[in-house]
Design a protein around this motif. Structure first.
Motif, short mmCIF file in Angstrom:
data_model
loop_
_atom_site.label_atom_id
_atom_site.label_comp_id
_atom_site.label_asym_id
_atom_site.label_seq_id
_atom_site.Cartn_x
_atom_site.Cartn_y
_atom_site.Cartn_z
N ILE A 19 -25.09 -66.89 -45.29
CA ILE A 19 -25.04 -67.33 -46.69
C ILE A 19 -24.73 -66.15 -47.61
CG2 ILE A 19 -26.47 -68.22 -48.58
CD1 ILE A 19 -27.78 -70.06 -46.46
N THR A 20 -25.34 -65.01 -47.33
CA THR A 20 -25.08 -63.81 -48.12
C THR A 20 -23.62 -63.39 -48.01
OG1 THR A 20 -27.36 -63.05 -47.85
CG2 THR A 20 -25.73 -61.38 -48.44
N GLU A 21 -23.08 -63.42 -46.81
CA GLU A 21 -21.68 -63.04 -46.60
C GLU A 21 -20.73 -64.01 -47.30
OE1 GLU A 21 -18.57 -60.77 -45.77
OE2 GLU A 21 -20.65 -60.20 -45.36
N LEU A 22 -21.02 -65.30 -47.23
CA LEU A 22 -20.17 -66.28 -47.93
C LEU A 22 -20.21 -66.04 -49.43
CD1 LEU A 22 -20.96 -69.54 -45.92
CD2 LEU A 22 -18.86 -68.18 -45.86
N GLU A 53 -26.18 -67.14 -58.41
CA GLU A 53 -27.08 -67.32 -57.28
C GLU A 53 -26.32 -67.35 -55.96
OE1 GLU A 53 -29.39 -70.81 -58.03
OE2 GLU A 53 -30.55 -69.85 -59.63
N ILE A 54 -25.23 -68.08 -55.92
CA ILE A 54 -24.44 -68.18 -54.69
C ILE A 54 -23.83 -66.82 -54.34
CG2 ILE A 54 -22.36 -69.19 -53.67
CD1 ILE A 54 -23.09 -71.78 -55.17
N GLU A 55 -23.29 -66.14 -55.34
CA GLU A 55 -22.69 -64.83 -55.08
C GLU A 55 -23.72 -63.82 -54.59
OE1 GLU A 55 -18.87 -64.89 -58.13
OE2 GLU A 55 -20.55 -63.56 -58.55
N ASN A 56 -24.97 -64.01 -54.95
CA ASN A 56 -26.03 -63.09 -54.54
C ASN A 56 -26.75 -63.57 -53.28
OD1 ASN A 56 -25.86 -60.98 -56.53
ND2 ASN A 56 -26.48 -62.53 -58.01
N GLY A 57 -26.19 -64.56 -52.61
CA GLY A 57 -26.71 -64.99 -51.33
C GLY A 57 -27.93 -65.89 -51.38
N ARG A 58 -28.20 -66.44 -52.53
CA ARG A 58 -29.31 -67.39 -52.62
C ARG A 58 -28.80 -68.78 -52.24
NH1 ARG A 58 -29.82 -65.22 -57.67
NH2 ARG A 58 -30.70 -63.15 -57.56
N VAL A 59 -29.63 -69.52 -51.57
CA VAL A 59 -29.24 -70.84 -51.07
C VAL A 59 -28.90 -71.77 -52.23
CG1 VAL A 59 -29.99 -72.83 -49.72
CG2 VAL A 59 -30.66 -70.54 -49.02
N SER A 60 -27.81 -72.48 -52.07
CA SER A 60 -27.42 -73.50 -53.02
C SER A 60 -27.00 -74.71 -52.21
CB SER A 60 -26.28 -72.99 -53.91
OG SER A 60 -26.05 -73.88 -54.96
N ASN A 61 -26.23 -75.61 -52.79
CA ASN A 61 -25.81 -76.78 -52.02
C ASN A 61 -24.31 -76.74 -51.76
OD1 ASN A 61 -24.41 -78.04 -54.23
ND2 ASN A 61 -26.38 -78.62 -55.07
N MET A 62 -23.89 -77.58 -50.84
CA MET A 62 -22.48 -77.61 -50.45
C MET A 62 -21.59 -78.08 -51.59
SD MET A 62 -22.17 -76.46 -47.41
CE MET A 62 -20.60 -77.06 -46.85
N LEU A 63 -22.08 -78.97 -52.42
CA LEU A 63 -21.28 -79.45 -53.53
C LEU A 63 -20.90 -78.29 -54.45
CD1 LEU A 63 -19.97 -81.69 -55.19
CD2 LEU A 63 -22.19 -82.08 -56.26
N SER A 64 -21.86 -77.44 -54.76
CA SER A 64 -21.56 -76.27 -55.61
C SER A 64 -20.54 -75.37 -54.94
CB SER A 64 -22.84 -75.49 -55.90
OG SER A 64 -23.75 -76.27 -56.63
#
Length: 115
Positions: A19-22, A53-64
């Motif tokens: 997730i962090t790498e993505l 949050e996503i860029e910093n590797g925090r879990v989000s959802n697939m839609l986002s």
């Protein structure tokens, strides 16, 4: 960096590391496109904080995740997730056996026996 990205061993990484790498890769795409988080949020229809949050590797959802890819015009990378259908050789042989080999003329049926 893209060479390193292509050679990552995804199987050896934990879920959190993936997730962090993505998130890092999304950030690289955004910066390469010269788009701010707010501009991407406006294009994607999500909050800027969600992008952060996503860029910093925090879990989000697939839609986002999909909305961000759409905003970055990078939906084509989702093609890597499509597994092509494959037919086994046995199934091919079975299908070929079902095809007619010859055409037959009109068969006249014999009248039923009166016995």
């Amino acid at each position: 960096m893209s060479y390193l990205y292509n050679n990552l061993n995804w199987y050896s990484m934990s879920d959190a590391a993936i997730i962090t790498e993505l998130g890092k890769q999304l950030k690289r795409m955004r910066i390469k496109a010269n788009i701010t988080q707010q501009e991407l949020a406006d294009k994607s229809g999500i909050f800027r904080s969600t992008i952060s949050e996503i860029e910093n590797g925090r879990v989000s959802n697939m839609l986002s995740f999909v909305q961000i890819l759409r905003g970055l015009e990078q939906l084509d990378i989702l093609g890597a997730f499509v597994v092509p259908d494959s037919i086994s050789p046995l199934m091919v042989a079975e299908q070929q056996a079902k095809y007619r080999k010859r055409a037959t003329g009109n068969k006249k049926t014999k009248p039923a026996s009166e016995w």
